[in-house]
Motif scaffolding. Sequence first.
Motif, PDB file in Angstrom:
ATOM      1  N   GLY A 185      -0.388  43.102 -27.269  1.00  0.00           N
ATOM      2  CA  GLY A 185       0.597  44.318 -27.065  1.00  0.00           C
ATOM      3  C   GLY A 185      -0.218  45.773 -26.741  1.00  0.00           C
ATOM      4  N   VAL A 186      -1.573  45.735 -27.216  1.00  0.00           N
ATOM      5  CA  VAL A 186      -2.327  46.848 -26.753  1.00  0.00           C
ATOM      6  C   VAL A 186      -2.610  46.766 -25.323  1.00  0.00           C
ATOM      7  CG1 VAL A 186      -4.681  47.646 -27.028  1.00  0.00           C
ATOM      8  CG2 VAL A 186      -3.480  46.871 -28.873  1.00  0.00           C
ATOM      9  N   ILE A 187      -2.925  45.532 -24.905  1.00  0.00           N
ATOM     10  CA  ILE A 187      -3.229  45.513 -23.188  1.00  0.00           C
ATOM     11  C   ILE A 187      -2.171  45.998 -22.461  1.00  0.00           C
ATOM     12  CG2 ILE A 187      -3.634  43.909 -21.624  1.00  0.00           C
ATOM     13  CD1 ILE A 187      -5.502  42.125 -23.748  1.00  0.00           C
ATOM     14  N   ILE A 188      -0.858  45.333 -22.769  1.00  0.00           N
ATOM     15  CA  ILE A 188       0.363  45.800 -22.279  1.00  0.00           C
ATOM     16  C   ILE A 188       0.491  47.019 -22.190  1.00  0.00           C
ATOM     17  CG2 ILE A 188       2.710  45.204 -22.239  1.00  0.00           C
ATOM     18  CD1 ILE A 188       2.278  42.420 -22.965  1.00  0.00           C
ATOM     19  N   ALA A 189       0.456  47.751 -23.385  1.00  0.00           N
ATOM     20  CA  ALA A 189       0.902  49.289 -23.470  1.00  0.00           C
ATOM     21  C   ALA A 189      -0.161  49.936 -22.703  1.00  0.00           C
ATOM     22  CB  ALA A 189       0.608  49.391 -25.057  1.00  0.00           C
ATOM     23  N   VAL A 190      -1.449  49.551 -22.645  1.00  0.00           N
ATOM     24  CA  VAL A 190      -2.275  50.303 -21.820  1.00  0.00           C
ATOM     25  C   VAL A 190      -1.921  50.259 -20.349  1.00  0.00           C
ATOM     26  CG1 VAL A 190      -4.834  50.344 -20.990  1.00  0.00           C
ATOM     27  CG2 VAL A 190      -4.177  50.102 -23.530  1.00  0.00           C
ATOM     28  N   VAL A 191      -1.660  48.999 -19.900  1.00  0.00           N
ATOM     29  CA  VAL A 191      -1.423  48.810 -18.623  1.00  0.00           C
ATOM     30  C   VAL A 191       0.054  49.540 -18.174  1.00  0.00           C
ATOM     31  CG1 VAL A 191      -0.697  46.836 -16.866  1.00  0.00           C
ATOM     32  CG2 VAL A 191      -2.594  46.662 -18.287  1.00  0.00           C
TER      33      VAL A 191
END
Length: 119
Positions: free
Chosen positions: A46-52
């Motif tokens: 979720g963090v990775i997707i939110a950052v991207v």
Amino acid sequence: MKLLGREPAAWLALIAVAVKLAAAFGLDVTDSQQATINAVAAAAMGVIIAVVAHDGVGAAIIGFAQAALALALGYGLDWSADRQAVVMAAVTVVVGMWDRTQVTAPVPATAVSRPKRVA
């Protein structure tokens, strides 16, 4: 999002299967620990997707912190509910303070009308 391609759910499934496979061949984890590991992986995704995607990074970081705390508790961290609440409150405040520096108002402050005084 070249790291994950178009299938972040497939990567989460791969992690879940890898944990179960490791447990089947000798990794000493309980069912609840496996579930917690997968929850942390989902929160990290979720963090990775939110950052991207540049969307909701603060919420994703708070979710990841909650999952990480759950993982630590599942592996024996002996914290009271009060201590857990204080740590999560601190994480929330820090993320909120960081978020505040990342957000801009859609209109300048001078464009906002002030309420008129009523006598």
